[in-house]
Structures are given as C-alpha cells and as structure tokens.
Scaffold this motif. Structure first.
Motif, short mmCIF file in Angstrom:
data_model
loop_
_atom_site.label_atom_id
_atom_site.label_comp_id
_atom_site.label_asym_id
_atom_site.label_seq_id
_atom_site.Cartn_x
_atom_site.Cartn_y
_atom_site.Cartn_z
N GLU A 228 30.53 44.03 25.38
CA GLU A 228 31.66 43.69 26.26
C GLU A 228 31.17 43.38 27.66
O GLU A 228 30.30 44.07 28.20
CB GLU A 228 32.62 44.88 26.29
N THR A 229 31.75 42.36 28.30
CA THR A 229 31.45 42.06 29.69
C THR A 229 32.23 43.01 30.60
O THR A 229 33.20 43.65 30.17
CB THR A 229 31.82 40.62 30.04
N LEU A 230 31.82 43.07 31.85
CA LEU A 230 32.56 43.89 32.81
C LEU A 230 33.99 43.38 32.97
O LEU A 230 34.94 44.17 33.03
CB LEU A 230 31.85 43.88 34.17
N GLU A 231 34.14 42.05 33.04
CA GLU A 231 35.47 41.48 33.21
C GLU A 231 36.39 41.84 32.04
O GLU A 231 37.55 42.21 32.22
CB GLU A 231 35.38 39.96 33.36
N ALA A 232 35.83 41.75 30.83
CA ALA A 232 36.63 42.08 29.65
C ALA A 232 36.98 43.57 29.63
O ALA A 232 38.09 43.96 29.23
CB ALA A 232 35.87 41.69 28.38
N ALA A 233 36.05 44.40 30.06
CA ALA A 233 36.31 45.84 30.09
C ALA A 233 37.42 46.18 31.07
O ALA A 233 38.28 47.03 30.79
CB ALA A 233 35.04 46.60 30.46
N VAL A 234 37.43 45.52 32.23
CA VAL A 234 38.50 45.74 33.20
C VAL A 234 39.85 45.39 32.59
O VAL A 234 40.81 46.18 32.64
CB VAL A 234 38.25 44.91 34.48
N ARG A 235 39.94 44.21 32.01
CA ARG A 235 41.22 43.77 31.44
C ARG A 235 41.66 44.68 30.29
O ARG A 235 42.84 45.02 30.17
CB ARG A 235 41.11 42.32 30.99
N VAL A 244 49.47 46.45 31.79
CA VAL A 244 49.50 45.46 32.87
C VAL A 244 48.43 44.41 32.60
O VAL A 244 47.24 44.75 32.51
CB VAL A 244 49.27 46.13 34.24
N PRO A 245 48.81 43.13 32.47
CA PRO A 245 47.81 42.08 32.26
C PRO A 245 47.08 41.77 33.56
O PRO A 245 47.67 41.77 34.64
CB PRO A 245 48.65 40.89 31.79
N VAL A 246 45.78 41.51 33.44
CA VAL A 246 44.95 41.23 34.62
C VAL A 246 44.34 39.85 34.47
O VAL A 246 43.84 39.48 33.40
CB VAL A 246 43.84 42.30 34.77
N MET A 264 29.24 53.88 38.06
CA MET A 264 30.59 53.39 38.33
C MET A 264 30.50 51.99 38.91
O MET A 264 29.86 51.77 39.96
CB MET A 264 31.31 54.32 39.31
N ILE A 265 31.11 51.03 38.24
CA ILE A 265 31.05 49.63 38.65
C ILE A 265 32.41 49.23 39.20
O ILE A 265 33.37 49.03 38.44
CB ILE A 265 30.64 48.74 37.46
N GLY A 266 32.51 49.16 40.50
CA GLY A 266 33.78 48.86 41.15
C GLY A 266 34.13 47.39 41.04
O GLY A 266 33.34 46.53 41.44
N CYS A 267 35.32 47.10 40.53
CA CYS A 267 35.77 45.72 40.36
C CYS A 267 37.14 45.54 40.98
O CYS A 267 37.93 46.49 41.10
CB CYS A 267 35.84 45.36 38.87
N TYR A 268 37.42 44.30 41.36
CA TYR A 268 38.73 43.93 41.89
C TYR A 268 39.41 43.02 40.87
O TYR A 268 38.80 42.10 40.32
CB TYR A 268 38.56 43.19 43.22
N GLY A 269 40.67 43.30 40.61
CA GLY A 269 41.41 42.49 39.66
C GLY A 269 42.82 42.21 40.16
O GLY A 269 43.43 43.04 40.84
N GLU A 270 43.30 41.02 39.81
CA GLU A 270 44.65 40.62 40.21
C GLU A 270 45.58 40.75 39.01
O GLU A 270 45.37 40.12 37.97
CB GLU A 270 44.65 39.19 40.74
N ALA A 271 46.61 41.59 39.14
CA ALA A 271 47.58 41.77 38.07
C ALA A 271 48.46 40.53 37.95
O ALA A 271 48.83 39.90 38.95
CB ALA A 271 48.43 43.00 38.33
#
Length: 327
Positions: A228-235, A244-246, A264-271
């Motif tokens: 899994e990528t980081l982006e996929a893990a966040v979503r 909540v969809p991201v 801990m990998i801090g990520c920013y996401g837009e809902a």
C-alpha cells in the motif's frame, strides 16, 4: 514542510557510525574509551537528570550502576553513535534491577508520572516516562532517547529466531540478531504509520480511540498495510474510521515513535465531504473542529477537548496548521 524536522525526535544529525558496528577491534577500543558514555534505560524509561528532568543522564562505563549489572534484556551495550569530538555513546538496559516499591496502578501508558530512583545514583537522577518529558529535551537528547528505547525494546521482543524459534544472539553492536541454528539474520523493525491532518474548509478532523482519557482527541492514524502507498493508506484509514472520502494527499513530516517501534508519517489530506459515520469498532468518536475552537483547545480553555500531547507529531501538525506553516 520547511521546518518538518523541528518535530520531537526529528533528528539531531547524530553520527550513528554504522560502519563500525561489525568492527570488533573498533568496538573494543570504544568500550575502553574514558570518554564513552551510556544512555541507561529501565523497563523502557530513560534516565533523566536535573530538577526539570529535561536532560538525559549519560553515565561512564565505570559507574557503579553499570559495574553492578548481572544480565538483562541485552548483555552488552548497544552503540548509538559517535559525537563530533569522537566520544562514543552507547545504550544499556538495567531492567533486571528491582526498585524497593513500585506503584503499578500509577504506571499507565498515558499518564505515568512515577519516577524510579536507583540507590547508586543521586536524587537528581531518575528513570521517568519518555512521553511525559520528550517535549523538553534537546534534539540530541531526544534522538538518543528514542533510538535507545526503540532498539532495546526490539531486543526485548525478538530474543528468538522468527524462522526456526531457537534463541538468537546480538551482533553488530546491537543492530542485528543472528540465529546460530538456521543461520538467519534479523534486523530492527520500524512499522510505518500514517497520521492525517484532514481538513474540510476551515475545520480539521479529530477522533478518539476507546479507552483514551476523558477529553483526549487526536488526528486519525493507522498502520500502512503491505503493498500500500502512503496516499492509499491515508484514504483507507479515514474511510474505515469515519466514512469521510479524501481527495488530494501530500506528505508533511515524519516522527520516529519508539512506543514501541513506529515511524509516524504525517500527511495532509483534503476531505471531499463533511458527513461522518464512525466505525464503533475502530474509534469511539470523531468530529470536525474549527480553527477558532482549535485555538481555544491549544490555549487550554476548551471545556471538553484537551490539546494533543505536546511533543507528539499530532500536536506539531495541528500547531503548524494553526500558524499556516504547512507549506
């Protein structure tokens, strides 16, 4: 983030001297070096000094506490690195020591305020919970404490070979374990965890897990799964916990979290939507918190919510969001 490495445990540029870990002669010289110092840990707690408990207490090898050791999790000190002047820094566990009295009820994972005083140490030197004191440490002390706690914790839970089940032994100055039976080699592990600053307009998504202290909320977080990528893990994590969809996801900062072995990998996401439907198995509650309310939380004036633990990456990311320092 331009100031990403200001986060606690963000690193101090310590020379870890990995090229010396398998050099028996160099290690022997460093053990004899009169400038060599040790970070001491007792059952996961580093040794601190000073009235404010804001400094690691580094002991020489000839200190009575080290001379009196008789086994434990590790049977020899672990090389953490070498200071600029050449002084080697090691870590040693003394968990075999038994204090006269322990208040086990007070030693919970959130608010362990107990301190243990070894009889061979001055009263200004105590073993204390790292999470309670981490925010006040210098970058170098924070890196040494995090590395020592993580590597000693790994040895504590990996004494046997994962391939054949036989006892393994320490090698490479503490950074490897070898199995003499099946010849397997084992290395310290770090588990990647995404922690997400998810925003919708001028609000941020906060949640709380079951069993947390009253009023404690934080950013959502979860382990990255294999493949899994980081982006996929966040979503995935946000969707699983809150529905909540991201959309867009970007990286912000990272923090070694040695409790016991996470990055801990801090990520920013837009809902993409605001409606929340929690999974009660995953979390207890989630909510959107406005910027104004978050300012009140950080000032300590909010009636229901306490600020994230100072020194944790959640606190760092929220503080950066409030100050418009995410870029």
């Amino acid at each position: 983030m331009k100031d990403a490495e200001r986060v606690t445990f963000g690193g101090s540029g310590l020379n870890r001297a990995a090229h010396l870990r398998d050099d028996a002669q160099a290690l022997a010289r460093m053990h004899r070096d009169p400038e060599a110092l040790c970070v001491l840990l007792w059952r996961g707690k580093p040794l601190f000094k000073g009235d404010a408990r804001d400094r690691l207490a580094l002991l020489p090898f000839d200190h009575p506490v080290l001379l009196a050791r008789h086994g434990g999790i590790i049977d020899r000190p672990i090389l953490l690195g070498v200071e600029e002047g050449g002084a080697p820094i090691f870590a040693q566990d003394i968990s075999e020591w038994e204090p006269d009295a322990l208040d086990h009820d007070a030693m919970d994972r959130f608010h362990d305020c107990t301190e243990q005083l070894h009889p061979a140490l001055p009263e200004t030197h105590v073993f204390a919970e790292l999470r309670r004191l981490m925010a006040g440490l210098s970058p170098r002390d924070a890196e040494l404490a995090a590395a020592a706690r993580a590597i000693i914790g790994w040895h504590d839970t990996h004494r046997f070979c994962a391939r054949c089940g036989q006892p393994s032994e320490i090698s490479h100055a503490g950074w490897q374990r070898n199995c003499l039976t099946c010849r397997g080699h084992h290395f310290p592990r770090t588990d990647p965890v995404v922690i997400m600053l998810i925003t919708y307009g001028n609000s941020v998504l906060m949640g709380r897990s079951h069993g947390w202290p009253e009023g404690m909320y934080s950013l959502l977080a979860g382990f990255v799964e294999p493949g899994e990528t980081l982006e996929a893990a966040v979503r995935r994590e946000v969707m699983e916990e809150t529905a909540v969809p991201v959309g867009r996801v970007s990286y912000l900062a990272s923090q070694p979290w040695p409790f016991p072995a996470s990055l801990m990998i801090g990520c920013y996401g837009e809902a993409l939507a605001r409606e929340i439907t929690i999974d009660p198995v995953e979390i207890e509650q989630a909510m959107w918190v406005s910027r104004d309310d978050m300012m009140q939380i950080f000032s300590g004036d909010h009636p229901d919510i306490r600020p994230a633990r100072k020194g944790a990456i959640a606190h760092f990311l929220l503080e950066s969001w409030l100050a418009d320092r995410l870029d």
